[in-house]
Design an enzyme around this catalytic site. Structure first.
Site, PDB file in Angstrom:
ATOM      1  N   HIS A 179      16.618  12.316  -9.072  1.00 48.05           N
ATOM      2  CA  HIS A 179      15.243  12.094  -8.605  1.00 48.05           C
ATOM      3  C   HIS A 179      15.088  10.691  -8.031  1.00 48.05           C
ATOM      4  O   HIS A 179      14.292  10.466  -7.130  1.00 48.05           O
ATOM      5  CB  HIS A 179      14.251  12.309  -9.750  1.00 48.05           C
ATOM      6  CG  HIS A 179      12.820  12.248  -9.305  1.00 48.05           C
ATOM      7  ND1 HIS A 179      12.220  13.257  -8.589  1.00 48.05           N
ATOM      8  CD2 HIS A 179      11.883  11.281  -9.447  1.00 48.05           C
ATOM      9  CE1 HIS A 179      10.977  12.929  -8.314  1.00 48.05           C
ATOM     10  NE2 HIS A 179      10.736  11.738  -8.830  1.00 48.05           N
ATOM     11  N   CYS A 187      11.611  18.250 -11.546  1.00 50.59           N
ATOM     12  CA  CYS A 187      12.874  17.863 -10.921  1.00 50.59           C
ATOM     13  C   CYS A 187      13.603  16.732 -11.638  1.00 50.59           C
ATOM     14  O   CYS A 187      14.833  16.772 -11.783  1.00 50.59           O
ATOM     15  CB  CYS A 187      12.673  17.535  -9.449  1.00 50.59           C
ATOM     16  SG  CYS A 187      11.414  16.311  -9.116  1.00 50.59           S
TER      17      CYS A 187
END
Length: 480
Positions: free
Chosen positions: A124, A70
Site C-alpha cells: 500500500h 488493501c
C-alpha cells in the site's frame, strides 16, 4: 591448486546454471478486483485477456483474502503472515514498522539470486519493505501526476454543498476522457512493465516482478472506449439492496470511502438511480481497461519467449460491493468482500478450475514450492502445488478472514467452510463473543439473512465455532 580452482569453477558454473534454470515469476495484483470476470462466469463483462490467461491457469473459484482492505491484505500475502501476526489491520501501517525482520516474499526471492522488481501499487505504501527490491520502486509520472489519476476536468468538478472530509481534495468519482490508454496511470504502467521485461530478457538472472494495477479502484477513471463497451441498461444490479435480516449492527460498513468524492450522496443510505448506475458503469469500464493493460504485458511475455519459463499469478487484493446490500466498497467480513479472483499459471501445471478452498496467504509458500525451494517456517499459509497438480484435491476445510470494529476493541473473525460463512465478533480484552453471524452460500455470494438464531443450526454453530477457534483455527492445518 589448479585442481581446487577447477572444482571451484565447476561448482560456480553449475550453481549459476541452476539459478538460471529457475522459473521467473510475474505477480499481478489488481486493486479492488472482485470475481467479476468472464472466466468466473460473468457473461456481460468484457475481460478477454484475463479470460485467455485463465485457459492457461488453475482458476481458484473459492479464494479468499485475509482482510478486506488493501493495506492489511497486501501486508498479509506479501509477508506470508495473517493479520493477527502482522498486527496490521488498516491502510496506514507499514509492514516494516511491525515486522522489521520478516523474510517477505520478494525478499525471499532476492535472497535466492532473483532480480526483484516492484512496479505500481504492490504494498500500500511505496516506501514499505525497501530492502526487498533489487531496484527502488518508482512513482509513475505523467500529465495526471499530482491530479490523482485524472486527465481532464473531473478533478475540479464538485458542488459547494458536497460533504468532503477535512483536507481531502474535491474530485469526481469517475472520469471518461477520449484519450489513449497510456494517458491514464495503468496504461503507462503497462508500458513501463514491458520495458522492464525487455531488459530482463537480456539477463540470465531469473526475476520476480510484482506488478500492481490501480484500477478498478476508485475513482473510476478510464478511457472512453472502455465506457463505450457497455450499455448502461444492461449493467449489474444487485439482487440484495438491504442488509441481511437479523444481522448484528457491528457487522456492516456503509460507503465511507465514497465520501472522498463529490457528486455522491453523503448519507448512510442507498445510492440509488443514476449515480449508482454510473458507479457500476465506471467499475466495469475500469475492469475492461485494466484487462487490456494486463493483456499487453502477457503478450509481451509471449513475444519475448519468456512465457514458457514464467509463473504468472493474478489476484484481486479483496472483494468489492457494487450496491450490494445498498452499500459500496469493501471493509466487511461478508462473502462478497472477502472472496477474490486468483489465477495461477505454472508452466508445469495443466489448466483447470478448482473448487478447493484457498487463501491469499497461500501464495507465498506456493511460489516458493513451485520454484523448488524450502518453504520458510514463518509462513502461515499452505502451498497450493498439490491443487495445481490435482484440482480435485483439498488442503483445508475453511478459509479465514477478519476485520476489526469499535476502534480495534472488537475483532470479527470469519470463516468460509462448505456452504457456510460463520463470523464471531469477539471483545479482544476479554475474549467474550459479543455477536455471531451465519450465512448460507449455496448459489450466490450474497447473504440474505442471519441464520444463527435458527435452533436447527445449534449443532452446526458449535462445530463452526470450534473450527474457527477464535480466529486461530487455521493452525490445525498448518504444515507440520
Amino acid at each position: 591448486m589448479k585442481y581446487f580452482l577447477y572444482l571451484l569453477f565447476l561448482s560456480t558454473f553449475f550453481l549459476q546454471a541452476e539459478i538460471a534454470a529457475k522459473p521467473n515469476i510475474l505477480f499481478i495484483i489488481v486493486d479492488d478486483l472482485r470475481p467479476e470476470l468472464g472466466c468466473y462466469g460473468n457473461t456481460l463483462i468484457k475481460t478477454p485477456h484475463i479470460d485467455k490467461l485463465a485457459t492457461q491457469s488453475t482458476v481458484f473459484d473459492r479464494a479468499y483474502c485475509q482482510q478486506a482492505v488493501c493495506g492489511a491484505s497486501r501486508a498479509s500475502f506479501l509477508s506470508g503472515l495473517r493479520p493477527d501476526s502482522t498486527r496490521i489491520y488498516d491502510i496506514h501501517t507499514q509492514l516494516t514498522s511491525t515486522q522489521k525482520d520478516c523474510l517477505t516474499l520478494p525478499l525471499f526471492f532476492k535472497s535466492k539470486a532473483y532480480e526483484t522488481i516492484s512496479m505500481g501499487k504492490v504494498y500500500h505504501h511505496l516506501s514499505d519493505d525497501p530492502n526487498a527490491w533489487s531496484r527502488a520502486p518508482k512513482m509513475l509520472t505523467g500529465s495526471w501526476h499530482g491530479k490523482q489519476g485524472y486527465v481532464g476536468d473531473a478533478y475540479k468538478q464538485y458542488s459547494s454543498t458536497d460533504w468532503i472530509p477535512a483536507g481531502a481534495e474535491k474530485r469526481a468519482a469517475w472520469e471518461c476522457e477520449d484519450v489513449p490508454d497510456n494517458r491514464y496511470p495503468d496504461g503507462a504502467l503497462a508500458e513501463q512493465a514491458i520495458t522492464q521485461l525487455e531488459r530482463l530478457k537480456k539477463d540470465s538472472q531469473p526475476f520476480f516482478m510484482a506488478l500492481g494495477f490501480s484500477k478498478p479502484h476508485l475513482p473510476f477513471n478510464a478511457p472512453k472506449k472502455y465506457w463505450d463497451l457497455y450499455n448502461p441498461a444492461e449493467l449489474y444490479k444487485s439482487t440484495m439492496t438491504d442488509w441481511p435480516k437479523k444481522m448484528p449492527r457491528i457487522a456492516p460498513r456503509y460507503s465511507e470511502e465514497l465520501r472522498n468524492y463529490s457528486g455522491i450522496i453523503q448519507k448512510r443510505e442507498q445510492i440509488k438511480g443514476e449515480i449508482g448506475l454510473k458507479l457500476v458503469h465506471g467499475y466495469y469500464a475500469c475492469t475492461s481497461y485494466v484487462d487490456a493493460q494486463i493483456g499487453l504485458v502477457l503478450n509481451s511475455l509471449d513475444r519475448l519467449k519468456l512465457r514458457d519459463n514464467t509463473i504468472v499469478v493474478l489476484i484481486g487484493d479483496h472483494g468489492f460491493k457494487l450496491g450490494d446490500y445498498g452499500s459500496w466498497c469493501k471493509h466487511t467480513n461478508f462473502e462478497i468482500d472477502t472472496r477474490v479472483p486468483m489465477l495461477i499459471s505454472s508452466p508445469c501445471s495443466p489448466a483447470s478450475q478448482t473448487q478447493s478452498l484457498s487463501e491469499l496467504v497461500d501464495i507465498y509458500p506456493t511460489l516458493v514450492d513451485l520454484c523448488g525451494f524450502s518453504i520458510p517456517e514463518h509462513c502461515e499459509g499452505l502451498s497450493l502445488k498439490s491443487i495445481l497438480e490435482k484440482p480435485s484435491a483439498e488442503l483445508k476445510n475453511a478459509a479465514f478472514s477478519q476485520y476489526p470494529r469499535s476502534q480495534g476493541k472488537v475483532m470479527g473473525y470469519s470463516i468460509r467452510s462448505g456452504k457456510w460463512r460463520y463470523t464471531e465478533w469477539t471483545e479482544i480484552a476479554t475474549g467474550k463473543i459479543k455477536n455471531r453471524e451465519l450465512y448460507k452460500h449455496e448459489t450466490s455470494s450474497i447473504a440474505t439473512h442471519n441464520e444463527v438464531f435458527n435452533p436447527e443450526n445449534k449443532t452446526l454453530i458449535k462445530k463452526l465455532s470450534q473450527q474457527l477457534a477464535s480466529g486461530q483455527g487455521w493452525k490445525s492445518k498448518r504444515r507440520q
